[in-house]
Design an enzyme around this catalytic site. Sequence first.
Site, PDB file in Angstrom:
ATOM      1  N   GLY A   1      -3.270   7.898 -16.580  1.00  0.00           N
ATOM      2  CA  GLY A   1      -3.854   6.750 -17.278  1.00  0.00           C
ATOM      3  C   GLY A   1      -3.917   5.543 -17.249  1.00  0.00           C
ATOM      4  O   GLY A   1      -3.546   4.971 -16.131  1.00  0.00           O
ATOM      5  N   GLY A   2      -3.801   4.505 -18.179  1.00  0.00           N
ATOM      6  CA  GLY A   2      -3.510   3.212 -17.923  1.00  0.00           C
ATOM      7  C   GLY A   2      -2.396   2.871 -17.175  1.00  0.00           C
ATOM      8  O   GLY A   2      -1.953   1.842 -16.915  1.00  0.00           O
TER       9      GLY A   2
ATOM     10  N   GLY B   1     -16.797 -11.943  15.277  1.00  0.00           N
ATOM     11  CA  GLY B   1     -16.385 -12.604  13.709  1.00  0.00           C
ATOM     12  C   GLY B   1     -14.692 -12.398  13.798  1.00  0.00           C
ATOM     13  O   GLY B   1     -13.883 -12.983  13.216  1.00  0.00           O
ATOM     14  N   ALA B   2     -14.660 -11.095  14.352  1.00  0.00           N
ATOM     15  CA  ALA B   2     -12.989 -10.688  14.331  1.00  0.00           C
ATOM     16  C   ALA B   2     -12.103 -11.406  15.055  1.00  0.00           C
ATOM     17  O   ALA B   2     -11.076 -11.610  14.496  1.00  0.00           O
ATOM     18  CB  ALA B   2     -13.183  -9.148  14.663  1.00  0.00           C
TER      19      ALA B   2
END
Length: 517
Positions: A172-173, A407-408
């Site tokens: 859960g949380g 771009g790399a």
Amino acid sequence: MSSTEQRLQDLRNRKARSEAGGGQARVDAQHNRGKMTARERMEMLLDEGSFQEIDALVEHRCRDFNMDTNIIPGDGVVTGHGTINGREVFAFAQDFTVYGGSLGEMHGLKICKVLDMALKTGRPVIGMNDSGGARIQEGVASLGSYAEIFFRNVRASGVVPQISVIMGPCAGGAVYSPAITDFVIMVDQTAHMFITGPEVIKTVTNEVVSFEDLGGAMTHGSKSGVSHFTASDDEGAIMLARELTDLLPQNNLERPPDKKTSDPIDRMCDALDTIIPDVATKPYDVLDVISEILDDGAFLEVQADWAQNIVIGFGHLGSHTVGVVANQPKVLAGCLDIDASDKAARFVRFCDAFNIPIITLEDVPGFLPGTNQEWGGIIRHGAKLLYAFAEATVPKLTVILRKAYGGAYDVMSSKHIRGDYNVAWPTGELAVMGADGAVEIIHKRRIAHARNAEQERARLTEDFNEKFANPYKAAALGYLDDVIEPNETRRRLARALEMLLDKEELRPARKHGNIPL
Ligand code: HXC
């Protein structure tokens, strides 16, 4: 017995009740599952005899569900401080033998106290999680304490290192505290992390999945990227936490501690001269390059089983702790994809927050093409890595081993985004794209009209390779500080690192940037 002796005895009884936790039967059950108790874990984490407990006498305040008849001092979590190889740390360990390690109001506030003290004193925090989550009987008071912890995890982020060791359920949380911390270590088979468990999933989506497949260590280590390390048992997980702590500074105002070595910084790495295969498309293992360069060949790889097209981890160079980011040509040809970008970006930001210099080893043909990637937001995720490298002000050293395309090239700690020391091997290829793709685009008509298209394509490709598939154009522009022989990589990096250790670089004052999350 005198009244003073009585008081002393009373104190001892109270401490003994706290130490007994949920009782022998539950301790036995814990052991039968191959799990250590909270106290055993704490003793193993910290140097012998150094553990000093805090809040052993804290009790819960719940009066519902007959909880007032079941009060166990310590409230299901052992907290305190001690040393790891002589350096002070704070730690807590949830005790599954007490209400399943569930987190009620006071249990949570004990963890908060440790986090507050760690922040005040600038010491790392190691949390050992083994808990059924929010204590159901305490209702919203449990949720309140969880949120108090989350707030402190966020406040401490980038100030003191935070390590979470998951040694049982974490559901859960409750998963969000570990998720905010810097490193998550999970124990194989006994640790499980998920937001909603198998039962809820079955009801809502009809999917049938086991605890292990849903949220075990292998799943989070290889599929989700939630965890950074997998250990085979409690002891292994604790030893990893100690090893990691040894590498790190205690807070963001310090440098990481040096680790003395007898490995000479001018050691030649002759094996690197022949590591790049003659055929450009043939892979090699970048881990071999990393271990050749680092002190004593020692490298602690982080997230070794997830997004394996990029390698991240820690080692030492000339005795200084360094973070390494390296494309892995063995997997997806070393392309950057969504997961690799996320993985490396978070690591770069961690290193920057804690004054750890970054060594980038580059061999990247570009971002991974495909609708999956585009629709999954590779633009947004790739931007994180660019952002993280550009934002980082720690010493940044980059070696281009082979490909640095498109771009790399810019993203991977290039000179333009303020790499401090950028060099390439003679095998470096710095270009907008590979020769095959480039020739198809810029010579499309020429190839179409050629008498022998194949021959023309081959000639043009060779021509392109000659012009661009080398590091000399970039060196001529000063984008590279040098082209070096692979065998001298360790020596050159170590010298450059020594030169850069006192580097200072400022960024404009601001509340915080807006990294494209
Ligand atoms: C109170 C709990 C508890 C809980 C377990 N126990 N979880 N008590 N609150 N959340 C108690 C059990 O009653 C039992 O007490 C003892 O711990 C051991 O539990 P068992 O079920 O016997 O152990 P096991 O079979 O190993 O199962 C462990 C478990 C299961 C998988 C963790 O107990 C379980 O599913 N618990 C509930 C998990 C859950 O849904 N938690 C809430 C999640 S939501 P006795 O006295 O019999 O020994 C959440 C929100 C966080 O956490 C919010 C943050 C924002």
